[in-house]
Design a protein around this motif. Structure first.
Motif, PDB file in Angstrom:
ATOM      1  N   THR A  20       0.808  -1.217   0.000  1.00 19.04           N
ATOM      2  CA  THR A  20       0.000   0.000   0.000  1.00 19.04           C
ATOM      3  C   THR A  20       0.839   1.264   0.000  1.00 19.04           C
ATOM      4  O   THR A  20       0.361   2.316  -0.384  1.00 19.04           O
ATOM      5  CB  THR A  20      -0.947   0.026   1.210  1.00 19.04           C
ATOM      6  OG1 THR A  20      -0.170  -0.110   2.395  1.00 19.04           O
ATOM      7  CG2 THR A  20      -1.959  -1.085   1.118  1.00 19.04           C
ATOM      8  N   ALA A  21       2.063   1.180   0.449  1.00 27.67           N
ATOM      9  CA  ALA A  21       2.973   2.322   0.416  1.00 27.67           C
ATOM     10  C   ALA A  21       4.380   1.777   0.233  1.00 27.67           C
ATOM     11  O   ALA A  21       4.659   0.634   0.589  1.00 27.67           O
ATOM     12  CB  ALA A  21       2.878   3.132   1.706  1.00 27.67           C
ATOM     13  N   LYS A  22       5.249   2.562  -0.316  1.00 28.76           N
ATOM     14  CA  LYS A  22       6.617   2.087  -0.536  1.00 28.76           C
ATOM     15  C   LYS A  22       7.215   1.598   0.786  1.00 28.76           C
ATOM     16  O   LYS A  22       7.079   2.229   1.821  1.00 28.76           O
ATOM     17  CB  LYS A  22       7.463   3.194  -1.135  1.00 28.76           C
ATOM     18  CG  LYS A  22       7.038   3.515  -2.557  1.00 28.76           C
ATOM     19  CD  LYS A  22       8.062   4.373  -3.231  1.00 28.76           C
ATOM     20  CE  LYS A  22       7.745   4.822  -4.613  1.00 28.76           C
ATOM     21  NZ  LYS A  22       6.760   4.225  -5.396  1.00 28.76           N
TER      22      LYS A  22
ATOM     23  N   SER B 148       6.211  -0.683   2.641  1.00 31.35           N
ATOM     24  CA  SER B 148       5.187  -1.046   3.621  1.00 31.35           C
ATOM     25  C   SER B 148       5.043  -2.561   3.672  1.00 31.35           C
ATOM     26  O   SER B 148       5.333  -3.256   2.716  1.00 31.35           O
ATOM     27  CB  SER B 148       3.846  -0.427   3.218  1.00 31.35           C
ATOM     28  OG  SER B 148       2.831  -0.915   4.060  1.00 31.35           O
TER      29      SER B 148
ATOM     30  N   THR C  27       1.077   3.804  -6.184  1.00 29.51           N
ATOM     31  CA  THR C  27       0.942   4.392  -4.848  1.00 29.51           C
ATOM     32  C   THR C  27       1.849   3.706  -3.847  1.00 29.51           C
ATOM     33  O   THR C  27       2.138   4.262  -2.790  1.00 29.51           O
ATOM     34  CB  THR C  27      -0.509   4.311  -4.327  1.00 29.51           C
ATOM     35  OG1 THR C  27      -0.882   2.942  -4.240  1.00 29.51           O
ATOM     36  CG2 THR C  27      -1.463   5.072  -5.214  1.00 29.51           C
ATOM     37  N   GLY C  28       2.241   2.491  -4.159  1.00 27.17           N
ATOM     38  CA  GLY C  28       3.084   1.726  -3.241  1.00 27.17           C
ATOM     39  C   GLY C  28       4.161   0.987  -4.000  1.00 27.17           C
ATOM     40  O   GLY C  28       4.621   1.443  -5.045  1.00 27.17           O
TER      41      GLY C  28
END
Length: 169
Positions: free
Chosen positions: A67-69, A71, A150-151
């Motif tokens: 969901t996010a770099k 993450s 986004t990720g």
């Protein structure tokens, strides 16, 4: 003897013409339209014909993204890509133009709903990566952190290779 040679030359000419016509027919474009169903983020079933959206590569259905770099939280981005394509299509006629088939006998196509190029839209919204085309759309999606951008994610081809996926890309 001369008459036989003339017949042979004529025969050879017509045989060569037949081969040329057969070869050139491989380059003709085919258009198919109608109701479509998203099979995954880069392929459709359209009137019983399997269509592969040319120039793009979407995550596989079982592929996860973060969901996010960096993450640890993941989601099934392949299913999200299919859902996005399904929402684009929902209840509208799709028109696809094909000029060749891939190694899995799918029609490699550029598909539209009205004036919207579905191939370009999937990349521009971040649910597929450019695969030979649509680099401008990919750069914009990456810059705006849309969809899979986004990720973190593994490129679909690399994911298939690493997971010994029998998927057809």
């Amino acid at each position: 003897m001369r008459r036989v040679m003339d017949y042979l030359k004529t025969l050879v000419f017509f045989i060569l013409m037949a081969f040329a016509i057969a070869w050139l027919s491989n380059f003709s474009e085919t258009e198919i339209s109608g109701s479509a169903r998203a099979m995954d983020g880069d392929s459709l079933m359209l009137d019983g014909v399997e269509i592969r959206l040319e120039g793009i590569d979407a995550p596989e259905l079982s592929q996860s993204c973060t969901t996010a770099k960096n993450s640890e939280k993941t989601y099934l981005c392949g299913r999200e890509a299919r859902a996005f394509l399904r929402d684009l299509i929902r209840g509208q006629d799709v028109v696809c133009t094909s000029s060749e088939q891939d190694k899995f006998d799918r029609q490699l196509s550029t598909c539209f709903i009205g004036k919207t190029n579905l191939n370009a839209k999937m990349v521009a919204e971040g649910w597929a990566v450019a695969f030979g085309r649509y680099q401008t759309e990919e750069n914009a999606a990456r810059g705006a952190a849309r969809g899979i951008w986004t990720g973190g994610f593994t490129m679909p081809q690399q994911w298939r290779d690493e997971n010994n996926s029998k998927s057809r890309g």
